[in-house]
Design a protein around this motif. Structure first.
Motif, PDB file in Angstrom:
ATOM      1  N   HIS A  35       0.830  -1.198   0.000  1.00  0.00           N
ATOM      2  CA  HIS A  35       0.000   0.000   0.000  1.00  0.00           C
ATOM      3  C   HIS A  35       0.867   1.253   0.000  1.00  0.00           C
ATOM      4  N   GLN A  41      -3.634   3.633  -1.056  1.00  0.00           N
ATOM      5  CA  GLN A  41      -4.063   2.833  -2.203  1.00  0.00           C
ATOM      6  C   GLN A  41      -3.169   1.603  -2.362  1.00  0.00           C
ATOM      7  N   SER A  73       1.963   5.689  -4.576  1.00  0.00           N
ATOM      8  CA  SER A  73       0.999   5.481  -5.660  1.00  0.00           C
ATOM      9  C   SER A  73       1.147   6.562  -6.720  1.00  0.00           C
TER      10      SER A  73
END
Length: 90
Positions: A35, A41, A73
């Motif tokens: 993550h 995310q 991310s």
């Protein structure tokens, strides 16, 4: 059963052997998805493997080949780039 195999950290796989007997194979469970620390995310392109198995992969299979690939991310990176561009304009 050995003490270290009693926990549910090890997955139990029933396997049939050539002599028509069954035995239990113990395998470590797969880790959770990686993550992003900023947005939370799921990081796409990062394999869900144990570290010893990740080491056997090629460099391009381990993580995306963009800046900060496999660390943050794409959304967090885009926001950081936008913030930097706006900061440079002022």
């Amino acid at each position: 059963m050995r003490g270290n195999r009693r926990s549910h950290a090890m997955r139990r796989l029933m396997r049939r052997l050539p002599g028509n007997t069954t035995t239990t194979h113990f395998v470590r469970r797969r880790p959770k998805y990686a993550h992003c620390p900023i947005t939370g995310q799921v990081l796409h392109g990062v394999p869900r493997l144990r570290p010893a198995q990740v080491r056997k992969l090629t460099k391009t299979e381990r993580r995306p080949s963009r800046p900060y690939g496999g660390k943050i991310s794409h959304t967090a990176l885009a926001n950081a780039i936008r913030a930097k561009v706006l900061e440079d304009r002022n």
